[in-house]
Design an enzyme around this catalytic site. Sequence first.
Site, mmCIF file in Angstrom:
data_model
loop_
_atom_site.group_PDB
_atom_site.id
_atom_site.type_symbol
_atom_site.label_atom_id
_atom_site.label_comp_id
_atom_site.label_asym_id
_atom_site.label_seq_id
_atom_site.Cartn_x
_atom_site.Cartn_y
_atom_site.Cartn_z
ATOM 1 N N ASP A 184 3.331 -29.295 41.439
ATOM 2 C CA ASP A 184 4.922 -29.442 41.232
ATOM 3 C C ASP A 184 5.380 -30.549 42.364
ATOM 4 O O ASP A 184 5.617 -29.948 43.319
ATOM 5 C CB ASP A 184 5.519 -28.381 40.847
ATOM 6 N N GLU A 231 2.116 -32.813 36.959
ATOM 7 C CA GLU A 231 2.927 -33.199 35.739
ATOM 8 C C GLU A 231 3.211 -34.586 35.798
ATOM 9 O O GLU A 231 3.294 -35.324 36.798
ATOM 10 C CB GLU A 231 4.229 -32.499 35.915
ATOM 11 N N CYS A 255 4.265 -13.493 32.383
ATOM 12 C CA CYS A 255 4.193 -12.959 31.009
ATOM 13 C C CYS A 255 4.501 -13.958 29.790
ATOM 14 O O CYS A 255 4.043 -13.606 28.638
ATOM 15 C CB CYS A 255 5.187 -11.846 30.857
ATOM 16 N N CYS A 274 12.686 -13.016 35.378
ATOM 17 C CA CYS A 274 12.355 -13.378 34.059
ATOM 18 C C CYS A 274 12.879 -12.149 33.273
ATOM 19 O O CYS A 274 12.855 -10.821 33.761
ATOM 20 C CB CYS A 274 10.688 -13.014 33.980
ATOM 21 N N CYS A 299 9.869 -9.585 31.839
ATOM 22 C CA CYS A 299 9.191 -8.712 32.487
ATOM 23 C C CYS A 299 9.654 -8.326 33.936
ATOM 24 O O CYS A 299 9.159 -7.226 34.662
ATOM 25 C CB CYS A 299 7.678 -9.184 32.879
ATOM 26 N N ASP A 312 9.850 -23.593 41.848
ATOM 27 C CA ASP A 312 8.716 -24.802 41.970
ATOM 28 C C ASP A 312 7.420 -24.138 42.109
ATOM 29 O O ASP A 312 6.573 -24.654 41.218
ATOM 30 C CB ASP A 312 9.024 -25.504 43.344
#
Length: 406
Positions: free
Chosen positions: A196, A280, A335, A351, A354, A361
Amino acid sequence: MQLRYAFRLDPTPGQRGALARAFGCARVVYNDAVAAREQARATGRPFPTAAVLSRTLITEAKKTPARHWLGEVSAVVLQQALRDVEAAYRNFFASRTGERKGPRLGAPRFKSRKDHRQAIRFTANARWRITPAGRLNLPKIGEVRVRWSRPLPCVPSSVTVIKDAAGRYFASFVIDTDPDADAARMPDSDQAVGIDLGLVHFAVLSDGTKIDSPRFLRRAEKKLKKAQRELSRKQKGSSNREKARRKVARAHARVADARREFHHQLSTQLIRENQTVAVEDLAVSGLARTRLAKSIHDAGWSRFIRLLEYKAERYGRTFVKVGRFEPTSQVCSACGHRDGPKPLHVREWTCTGCGTVHDRDHNAAKNVKAAGLAVTACGAPVRPEPVLAQREETGSHGIHTGNRAA
């Protein structure tokens, strides 16, 4: 695969004069060829062929008083200038018709004696050679001292002598790599990595490694500002202004050289340690039009990705570009729950699916790695290709549209 190996040259004052004559003669032949093409286009006649241009602009021109000095340099240098014109027009027409990808190319333009970068090319026909003492023997120039930083892996097929804006001379050799030697140099690995790219950290790897951004331009801004201010105060056309211009060019060259060395070392390390490298596909040209343009250009993401790509091809690695619209910063790598877009100042998030706490990053690098492995496993793109909507799928079903025009 063909690669270039560049080495610094230290020509003597006499050799610098001979190189200046070669640069000037090649530039004149190039401009004469462009002028002949443009005159043919203006009059509606077909473009002159390479054989006609070689006969009229080189062979016959040497016999005229206006161009007799073309005989002072190697004929191969002049022939290569004509080939450069042919390649420039071929790329221009391919860009116009869409055969050449990338940004549109303009028509070839005349070269100026004030251009800060000059180059000439010697092929095998010029009978140049590397002497047993390690010097580069060029026709009608002499034996030039070379600063060998590493040995050449094989006999080069051509050499290009370059003078950059800072007044430095380089010899760029074209070589053909040996696949067996490359495979022995970097044996296969069972590791994979996702990368990244960013500004605070130049790269964050999927294993948690964070590589700080060197910010070469930002660190040299004070010195560059001082050199540029001194240049602006010099009288145009004076020798002092030329000295100040070279000082500015040398400062920029040091920044570019340091950035290039950093990119090479990091890309080689990543290719050596990993069999699969995923990164990316960033829209650098679009990001460079934002308020972060200077920092983005300073990072040099595009060059770094190109280095990864060609080194992966050379050493038998798998290189994957993940689509720029893949929500790598929105999906939980633990997840798979998608939490939606987040502003840039949010560097950590939890999150909601989860409860895992993610570094923005690091989580994105994990998702890039997973997407890259998915591509290598099934050979399918990360994001499905767009398809045309069926007739029964178009329109607004259940909503009365009245008599609107389609």
